[in-house]
Design a protein around this motif. Structure first.
Motif, mmCIF file in Angstrom:
data_model
loop_
_atom_site.group_PDB
_atom_site.id
_atom_site.type_symbol
_atom_site.label_atom_id
_atom_site.label_comp_id
_atom_site.label_asym_id
_atom_site.label_seq_id
_atom_site.Cartn_x
_atom_site.Cartn_y
_atom_site.Cartn_z
ATOM 1 N N THR A 5 0.849 -1.200 0.000
ATOM 2 C CA THR A 5 0.000 0.000 0.000
ATOM 3 C C THR A 5 0.883 1.247 0.000
ATOM 4 O O THR A 5 1.803 1.373 0.810
ATOM 5 C CB THR A 5 -0.909 -0.008 1.248
ATOM 6 O OG1 THR A 5 -1.697 -1.202 1.218
ATOM 7 C CG2 THR A 5 -1.827 1.209 1.280
ATOM 8 N N ARG A 29 -1.576 -1.047 -4.115
ATOM 9 C CA ARG A 29 -2.814 -0.483 -3.541
ATOM 10 C C ARG A 29 -2.520 0.989 -3.219
ATOM 11 O O ARG A 29 -1.468 1.305 -2.667
ATOM 12 C CB ARG A 29 -3.149 -1.260 -2.260
ATOM 13 C CG ARG A 29 -4.450 -0.867 -1.648
ATOM 14 C CD ARG A 29 -4.705 -1.651 -0.369
ATOM 15 N NE ARG A 29 -4.889 -3.070 -0.574
ATOM 16 C CZ ARG A 29 -4.082 -4.027 -0.094
ATOM 17 N NH1 ARG A 29 -3.022 -3.720 0.656
ATOM 18 N NH2 ARG A 29 -4.312 -5.297 -0.331
ATOM 19 N N LYS A 44 -9.934 8.107 -8.872
ATOM 20 C CA LYS A 44 -10.425 6.862 -8.274
ATOM 21 C C LYS A 44 -11.172 6.040 -9.324
ATOM 22 O O LYS A 44 -10.985 4.825 -9.421
ATOM 23 C CB LYS A 44 -11.337 7.183 -7.087
ATOM 24 C CG LYS A 44 -11.698 5.958 -6.301
ATOM 25 C CD LYS A 44 -12.442 6.300 -5.055
ATOM 26 C CE LYS A 44 -12.815 5.020 -4.335
ATOM 27 N NZ LYS A 44 -13.432 5.251 -3.053
ATOM 28 N N GLY A 48 -9.092 2.964 -10.327
ATOM 29 C CA GLY A 48 -9.835 1.892 -9.650
ATOM 30 C C GLY A 48 -10.113 0.703 -10.568
ATOM 31 O O GLY A 48 -10.425 -0.394 -10.088
ATOM 32 N N LYS A 49 -9.976 0.928 -11.857
ATOM 33 C CA LYS A 49 -10.139 -0.202 -12.797
ATOM 34 C C LYS A 49 -8.914 -1.105 -12.764
ATOM 35 O O LYS A 49 -8.967 -2.248 -13.220
ATOM 36 C CB LYS A 49 -10.337 0.336 -14.218
ATOM 37 C CG LYS A 49 -11.610 1.160 -14.379
ATOM 38 C CD LYS A 49 -11.834 1.586 -15.828
ATOM 39 C CE LYS A 49 -13.098 2.409 -15.929
ATOM 40 N NZ LYS A 49 -12.848 3.847 -16.098
ATOM 41 N N THR A 51 -6.540 -1.178 -9.850
ATOM 42 C CA THR A 51 -6.098 -1.574 -8.510
ATOM 43 C C THR A 51 -7.078 -1.027 -7.471
ATOM 44 O O THR A 51 -8.008 -0.294 -7.810
ATOM 45 C CB THR A 51 -4.662 -1.055 -8.244
ATOM 46 O OG1 THR A 51 -4.194 -1.603 -7.016
ATOM 47 C CG2 THR A 51 -4.602 0.466 -8.152
ATOM 48 N N GLU A 52 -6.844 -1.374 -6.186
ATOM 49 C CA GLU A 52 -7.680 -0.808 -5.110
ATOM 50 C C GLU A 52 -7.215 0.622 -4.828
ATOM 51 O O GLU A 52 -6.017 0.845 -4.612
ATOM 52 C CB GLU A 52 -7.527 -1.629 -3.838
ATOM 53 C CG GLU A 52 -8.117 -3.026 -3.928
ATOM 54 C CD GLU A 52 -7.766 -3.822 -2.687
ATOM 55 O OE1 GLU A 52 -8.656 -4.031 -1.852
ATOM 56 O OE2 GLU A 52 -6.603 -4.219 -2.557
ATOM 57 N N VAL A 53 -8.165 1.546 -4.810
ATOM 58 C CA VAL A 53 -7.816 2.959 -4.616
ATOM 59 C C VAL A 53 -8.704 3.572 -3.545
ATOM 60 O O VAL A 53 -9.922 3.389 -3.546
ATOM 61 C CB VAL A 53 -8.018 3.769 -5.922
ATOM 62 C CG1 VAL A 53 -7.656 5.246 -5.698
ATOM 63 C CG2 VAL A 53 -7.202 3.196 -7.073
ATOM 64 N N CYS A 54 -8.057 4.313 -2.641
ATOM 65 C CA CYS A 54 -8.806 5.082 -1.651
ATOM 66 C C CYS A 54 -8.315 6.525 -1.772
ATOM 67 O O CYS A 54 -7.125 6.756 -1.982
ATOM 68 C CB CYS A 54 -8.488 4.493 -0.277
ATOM 69 S SG CYS A 54 -8.831 5.532 1.108
ATOM 70 N N PHE A 77 -6.531 -0.436 3.595
ATOM 71 C CA PHE A 77 -5.726 0.763 3.309
ATOM 72 C C PHE A 77 -5.002 1.299 4.554
ATOM 73 O O PHE A 77 -4.279 2.281 4.470
ATOM 74 C CB PHE A 77 -6.639 1.874 2.751
ATOM 75 C CG PHE A 77 -7.282 1.514 1.441
ATOM 76 C CD1 PHE A 77 -6.561 1.586 0.260
ATOM 77 C CD2 PHE A 77 -8.602 1.096 1.395
ATOM 78 C CE1 PHE A 77 -7.144 1.249 -0.949
ATOM 79 C CE2 PHE A 77 -9.202 0.761 0.190
ATOM 80 C CZ PHE A 77 -8.467 0.842 -0.988
#
Ligand code: NDP
Ligand code: 8X3
Length: 252
Positions: A5, A29, A44, A48-49, A51-54, A77
């Motif tokens: 992350t 991430r 995002k 976000g397509k 990977t994981e995104v915050c 996260f």
């Protein structure tokens, strides 16, 4: 595979944005930070397509919000492996006797104090895990002072000192700390410095090939992908046309 992350400040533009895109492609991430909410939301959706995104929306000057927002992160996260302290800008380019106090305060509050607040919010978890990697984005302005650069250069010299101090103090915890110090990179940097004067900003990058934000993203990726026993402590990178802050070979 263990997915790492990465928290990137200043991910809405320039070096931070290019780094976010590259790291998304490489499957990290992402925790992406910035003030411009619409850009964060678009990022995002886009990244976000892959990977994981915050996304975290805060001004790094707002100490309370920085602490609250970062401590409100939830799994997956909440465990930051890599912190990229990138948010920052120059505000103004004026002699010391006529410079704006507001500009000086912005640079010290954002480039120095903001970097410290974010680091303070992330460090305890790295210390307790005895691992982590912090990359501080400094500048050639943190290595030499140029005319009218006064307070921006001071803020980046402070980043240089903080980078060294972090490495000393975090040594016992096995945390990697290093700085990437670019020269001239074509981003929104000069538009911010010249308060939206796009024509003036463009002249900074005319007549030679400046670095692209993607060049710095590549370098940051190289830095984080070294084996854990290798810490790139302090790296300076300039366009080939640049020899120092004041010597740039231009063909106009
Ligand atoms: P940009 O202006 O393109 O990007 C700056 C980023 O910092 C934006 O994402 C902006 O996001 C964020 N930021 C600025 N102020 C704040 C704030 N108060 N709170 C939160 N985020 C903030 O410039 P660069 O990409 O060029 O700059 C990135 C870093 O690289 C800076 O630290 C800069 O000093 C350094 N650098 C730049 C060089 C260059 O020539 N371009 C050379 C050497 C170093 P938002 O506005 O959405 O908050
Ligand atoms: C940005 C590079 O030379 O404009 O840090 O200060 S410079």
């Amino acid at each position: 595979m263990d997915i790492k992350t990465v928290l990137i400040t200043g991910a809405t533009s320039g070096i931070g944005l290019a780094t976010a895109k590259l790291f998304a492609k490489e499957g990290y991430r992402l925790v992406l930070c910035g003030r411009r909410l619409e850009r964060l939301e678009a990022l995002k959706d886009e990244l976000g397509k892959q990977t994981e995104v915050c996304t975290l929306n805060f001004d790094v000057r707002d100490k309370k919000k920085v602490m609250e927002t970062i401590s409100s992160l939830i799994a997956p996260f909440d465990s930051i492996d890599i912190l990229i302290n990138n948010a920052g800008n120059a505000h103004g380019l004026d002699p010391i006797d006529t410079g704006s106090v507001d500009d000086w305060e912005a640079m010290i509050d954002i480039n120095v104090k903001g970097l410290l607040y974010v680091s303070k919010a992330v460090l305890p978890q790295m210390v307790s895990r005895k691992s982590g990697h912090i990359i501080n984005i400094g500048s050639t302005a943190g290595k030499e002072v140029y005319p009218k650069g006064n307070v921006y250069c001071a803020s980046k010299h402070a980043v240089d000192a903080i980078n060294q101090g972090m490495r000393l103090d975090l040594n016992e915890y096995g945390i990697r700390v290093g700085a990437v110090n670019p020269g001239l990179v074509e981003t929104e940097f000069s538009q911010v410095r010249f308060k939206g004067d796009v024509d003036r900003a463009e002249t900074v990058y005319k007549g030679y090939q400046p670095l692209r934000p993607e060049d710095i993203a590549d370098i940051i990726h190289f830095v984080v992908t070294r084996p854990y026993h290798v810490n790139i402590a302090d790296l300076v990178v300039m366009p080939t046309a640049q020899a120092s802050s004041t010597i740039v070979k231009k063909e106009l």
